[in-house]
Design a protein around this motif. Structure first.
Motif, short mmCIF file in Angstrom:
data_model
loop_
_atom_site.label_atom_id
_atom_site.label_comp_id
_atom_site.label_asym_id
_atom_site.label_seq_id
_atom_site.Cartn_x
_atom_site.Cartn_y
_atom_site.Cartn_z
N PHE A 209 -19.53 24.28 73.93
CA PHE A 209 -18.63 24.90 74.92
C PHE A 209 -18.19 26.28 74.43
N THR A 210 -17.88 26.36 73.16
CA THR A 210 -17.32 27.58 72.58
C THR A 210 -18.27 28.78 72.68
N PHE A 211 -19.57 28.51 72.87
CA PHE A 211 -20.54 29.60 72.98
C PHE A 211 -21.18 29.67 74.36
N LEU A 212 -20.54 29.07 75.38
CA LEU A 212 -21.05 29.25 76.74
C LEU A 212 -20.96 30.74 77.10
N PHE B 108 -6.90 21.74 81.56
CA PHE B 108 -6.11 20.53 81.75
C PHE B 108 -4.61 20.71 81.61
N ALA B 109 -4.20 21.80 80.98
CA ALA B 109 -2.77 22.07 80.77
C ALA B 109 -2.64 23.47 80.21
N LEU B 110 -1.45 24.03 80.34
CA LEU B 110 -1.15 25.26 79.62
C LEU B 110 -0.59 24.83 78.26
N ASN C 201 -7.13 36.25 73.92
CA ASN C 201 -7.85 37.48 73.57
C ASN C 201 -8.99 37.82 74.52
N GLY C 202 -9.74 36.78 74.90
CA GLY C 202 -10.92 37.02 75.73
C GLY C 202 -12.21 37.17 74.95
N HIS C 203 -12.29 36.57 73.74
CA HIS C 203 -13.59 36.52 73.06
C HIS C 203 -14.56 35.66 73.87
N GLY C 204 -13.98 34.71 74.59
CA GLY C 204 -14.82 33.80 75.37
C GLY C 204 -14.70 34.06 76.86
N ALA C 205 -14.42 35.30 77.27
CA ALA C 205 -14.20 35.59 78.69
C ALA C 205 -15.46 35.34 79.50
N ILE D 131 -4.46 25.29 86.93
CA ILE D 131 -4.81 25.81 85.60
C ILE D 131 -6.32 25.86 85.49
N ARG D 132 -6.81 27.02 85.06
CA ARG D 132 -8.26 27.24 85.14
C ARG D 132 -8.81 27.68 83.79
N SER D 133 -9.84 26.99 83.36
CA SER D 133 -10.55 27.33 82.12
C SER D 133 -11.49 28.51 82.36
N SER E 76 -16.23 31.99 62.23
CA SER E 76 -16.66 33.20 61.54
C SER E 76 -15.67 34.35 61.68
N SER E 77 -14.86 34.34 62.74
CA SER E 77 -13.95 35.46 62.99
C SER E 77 -12.50 35.02 62.84
N ALA E 78 -11.77 35.71 61.97
CA ALA E 78 -10.35 35.39 61.77
C ALA E 78 -9.50 35.88 62.93
N THR F 240 -5.70 28.16 69.17
CA THR F 240 -5.61 27.22 70.29
C THR F 240 -6.85 27.28 71.18
N GLY F 241 -7.29 28.49 71.55
CA GLY F 241 -8.49 28.63 72.38
C GLY F 241 -9.71 28.05 71.68
N PHE F 242 -9.81 28.31 70.40
CA PHE F 242 -10.93 27.82 69.58
C PHE F 242 -10.96 26.29 69.60
C1 LIG Z 1 -17.09 37.64 67.22
C2 LIG Z 1 -16.96 36.22 67.67
C3 LIG Z 1 -17.07 35.19 66.74
C4 LIG Z 1 -16.96 33.87 67.13
N1 LIG Z 1 -17.14 32.89 66.20
C5 LIG Z 1 -17.02 31.59 66.57
C6 LIG Z 1 -17.19 30.53 65.64
O1 LIG Z 1 -17.46 30.74 64.46
N2 LIG Z 1 -17.07 29.26 66.08
C7 LIG Z 1 -16.75 28.97 67.39
O2 LIG Z 1 -16.61 27.80 67.72
N3 LIG Z 1 -16.59 29.96 68.29
C8 LIG Z 1 -16.73 31.24 67.92
N4 LIG Z 1 -16.59 32.23 68.85
C9 LIG Z 1 -16.24 31.86 70.22
C10 LIG Z 1 -14.73 31.89 70.39
O3 LIG Z 1 -14.08 31.26 69.34
C11 LIG Z 1 -14.35 31.12 71.60
O4 LIG Z 1 -14.88 31.76 72.71
C12 LIG Z 1 -12.82 31.07 71.73
O5 LIG Z 1 -12.47 30.17 72.73
C13 LIG Z 1 -12.33 32.40 72.12
O6 LIG Z 1 -11.25 32.74 71.39
P1 LIG Z 1 -10.18 33.70 72.01
O7 LIG Z 1 -9.11 33.63 71.02
O8 LIG Z 1 -10.59 35.06 72.33
O9 LIG Z 1 -9.86 32.91 73.33
P2 LIG Z 1 -10.04 33.38 74.85
O10 LIG Z 1 -11.44 33.80 75.12
O11 LIG Z 1 -8.97 34.31 75.18
O12 LIG Z 1 -9.77 31.96 75.55
C14 LIG Z 1 -10.75 30.98 75.60
C15 LIG Z 1 -10.36 29.93 76.61
O13 LIG Z 1 -9.53 28.97 75.99
C16 LIG Z 1 -8.58 28.48 76.94
N5 LIG Z 1 -7.26 28.71 76.38
C17 LIG Z 1 -6.93 29.54 75.35
N6 LIG Z 1 -5.62 29.42 75.06
C18 LIG Z 1 -5.13 28.51 75.91
C19 LIG Z 1 -3.83 27.96 76.08
N7 LIG Z 1 -2.80 28.32 75.33
N8 LIG Z 1 -3.66 27.04 77.06
C20 LIG Z 1 -4.69 26.65 77.83
N9 LIG Z 1 -5.94 27.15 77.71
C21 LIG Z 1 -6.15 28.07 76.75
C22 LIG Z 1 -8.79 29.21 78.23
O14 LIG Z 1 -9.57 28.44 79.08
C23 LIG Z 1 -9.57 30.44 77.80
O15 LIG Z 1 -10.41 30.95 78.80
C24 LIG Z 1 -16.71 33.55 68.48
C25 LIG Z 1 -16.61 34.58 69.42
C26 LIG Z 1 -16.77 35.90 69.03
C27 LIG Z 1 -16.71 36.96 70.06
#
Ligand SMILES: Cc1cc2nc3c(=O)[nH]c(=O)nc-3n(C[C@H](O)[C@H](O)[C@H](O)COP(=O)(O)OP(=O)(O)OC[C@H]3O[C@@H](n4cnc5c(N)ncnc54)[C@H](O)[C@@H]3O)c2cc1C
Length: 422
Positions: A380-383, A175-177, A55-59, A414-416, A112-114, A119-121
């Motif tokens: 990491f999840t909030f970098l 580390f892997a896809l 999705n790119g929540h963590g872009a 493969i790049r994080s 907090s967000s459904a 997997t990314g989380f």
């Molecule tokens: C509104 C909002 C609420 C949030 N709430 C929380 C929360 O409560 N707790 C929390 O911990 N975080 C939270 N976050 C952060 C978010 O969960 C993380 O940034 C998460 O990684 C992003 O989810 P995404 O689905 O958009 O993944 P993306 O941003 O699309 O991907 C995140 C990263 O994960 C890796 N990745 C994802 N899928 C794969 C795959 N299949 N194979 C290999 N690598 C992969 C990649 O490196 C990618 O860059 C929140 C973010 C937002 C914007």
């Protein structure tokens, strides 16, 4: 595959967090796990790197020249209520796991967000509503289906490949896809949750109650403090968000410290279905220019509370999440034990270069004022763009992650979003 200039390329390559610009080389929607393996082999032959972004929540804003990989078609989900497990494809968001597990009195460790991808989380550790009881979301992952940097598929468990398993549990997407994961579900026969909102003038009283309630909270109770400005308003409101793994009477008693605060504007607390967990925070699901950053706090003493109660402008919101409990317990994951009891999250809207500068300046003000209680890590999840992965790990964990990266993916195929070698 869609390339620059193709119709739809711009939309295909845009992240959820649209404050971030991604100048990617191509955008690919995977058809299935075989397609993932073929793509990695292609990237290897072409000398290209790829980054999975469901999705790119963590872009982060560092994907120039990269092949962007989408996973929405890897959308299978199987819940086994008797075994209390789920197997989810790499395109599945938390909302679907919660909807399937909830009717069986079970939950996954969603945040907090459904709308966020499971997997990314989990690859980023994952701070869940129920983490105080059950630890990082990554701690509940029992297997990863992967394609490695050579393009070979595999199933990684704690016994099949302990190093890679450890790295995938919280070390990010370097580390892997990953094409699917298997995770343990947890009992949640009853959940009491919701949000209380007061005028901003009550913030000192709410903060006092927050410190007191969280000092005595059982691991089943998670409480977050928030100050925010509703969209289009310049008024700041104060709120408390809660999730309690238990019944309403006990939940209300544990939260009674907030009862005497006058002027409550809203109280959505109720016994809730697990499928409705995302309603507690009601975060935006549509793409947004939201940018978050975070700090871990070792304490909230009087000085810290004063600093946290200063006006949030120009931010949209600031949130303090109570951690502790199982987060602080030993964890065989790259995310590791998280001993800081609180996490500050600063949320701003980057709509212009000036707004970005103002948000970063406010973040620096927080850091200066909070220096005595700043932990030396951030989840990491909030970098946030500008951070590096090194901020998220202990020195020992970072060294081990880098060693694993060098041995498993020496050509950095493969790049994080936050690479461990940066
Ligand atoms: C509104 C909002 C609420 C949030 N709430 C929380 C929360 O409560 N707790 C929390 O911990 N975080 C939270 N976050 C952060 C978010 O969960 C993380 O940034 C998460 O990684 C992003 O989810 P995404 O689905 O958009 O993944 P993306 O941003 O699309 O991907 C995140 C990263 O994960 C890796 N990745 C994802 N899928 C794969 C795959 N299949 N194979 C290999 N690598 C992969 C990649 O490196 C990618 O860059 C929140 C973010 C937002 C914007």
């Amino acid at each position: 595959m869609s390339l620059p200039g193709d119709p739809g390329f711009e939309a295909a390559s845009r992240p959820w967090s649209n404050a971030v610009t991604q100048q990617v080389r191509a955008a690919v929607e995977l058809a299935d796990a075989d397609d993932a393996a073929a793509l990695v082999r292609y990237a290897r032959r072409a000398g290209a790197s790829l980054s999975v972004q469901p999705n790119g929540h963590g872009a982060s804003d560092d994907l120039e020249g990269i092949i962007l990989v989408r996973t929405s078609k890897l959308d299978t989900i199987q819940v086994d209520p008797a075994a209390r497990t789920a197997r989810v494809g790499a395109g599945v968001a938390w909302g679907r796991v919660l909807a399937e597990a909830g009717p069986h009195g079970l939950t996954g460790l969603a945040g907090s967000s459904a709308a966020v991808n499971v997997t990314g989380f989990c690859l980023g550790g994952g701070l869940s509503w129920f983490g105080r009881k059950h630890g990082w979301a990554a701690d509940s992952v029992t297997a990863f289906d992967i394609v490695d940097a050579d393009g070979h598929p595999g199933r990684i468990t704690a016994t099949s490949d302990p190093d890679l398993f450890w790295a995938l549990r919280g070390g990010g997407g370097d580390f892997a896809l990953v094409t699917a994961i298997e995770l343990d579900l947890h009992p949640a026969p009853a959940v009491f949750g919701g949000q209380m909102v007061w005028p901003g003038t009550t913030a000192p009283a709410v903060m006092t109650a927050f410190r007191d309630v969280t000092a005595h909270a059982p691991d089943e109770l998670t409480v977050w403090f928030q100050q925010f400005q509703p969209p289009g308003s310049t008024t700041t409101l104060t709120s408390v968000l809660v999730a309690y793994l238990g019944d309403e009477t006990t939940g209300r008693a544990l939260l009674s410290g907030f009862d005497s605060i006058p002027g409550r504007l809203q109280d959505t607390r109720r016994m809730m279905a697990i499928a409705d967990l995302g309603e507690i925070a009601s975060e935006p699901t549509d793409p947004s220019p939201e940018r978050f950053a975070s700090e871990l706090l070792t304490d909230i003493d009087d000085h810290t509370a004063d600093a946290l109660l200063q006006p949030i402008t120009p931010l949209l919101a600031m949130e303090i999440r109570h951690l502790g409990g199982a987060f602080a317990q030993p964890s065989d994951s790259a995310a590791g034990p998280l001993t800081a009891p609180y996490c500050l999250i600063e949320i701003g809207m980057v709509t212009t270069p000036e707004s970005k500068t103002a948000i970063e300046a406010r973040r620096q003000q927080y850091r200066d004022a909070l220096r005595p209680v700043l932990a030396d890590r951030a989840p990491f999840t909030f970098l946030t763009p500008g951070d590096t992965a090194a901020r998220a790990f202990t020195p020992a964990a970072l060294t081990r992650l880098r060693t694993i990266k060098h041995s498993r993916d020496p050509y950095a195929i493969i790049r994080s979003n936050y690479p461990v070698l940066a």
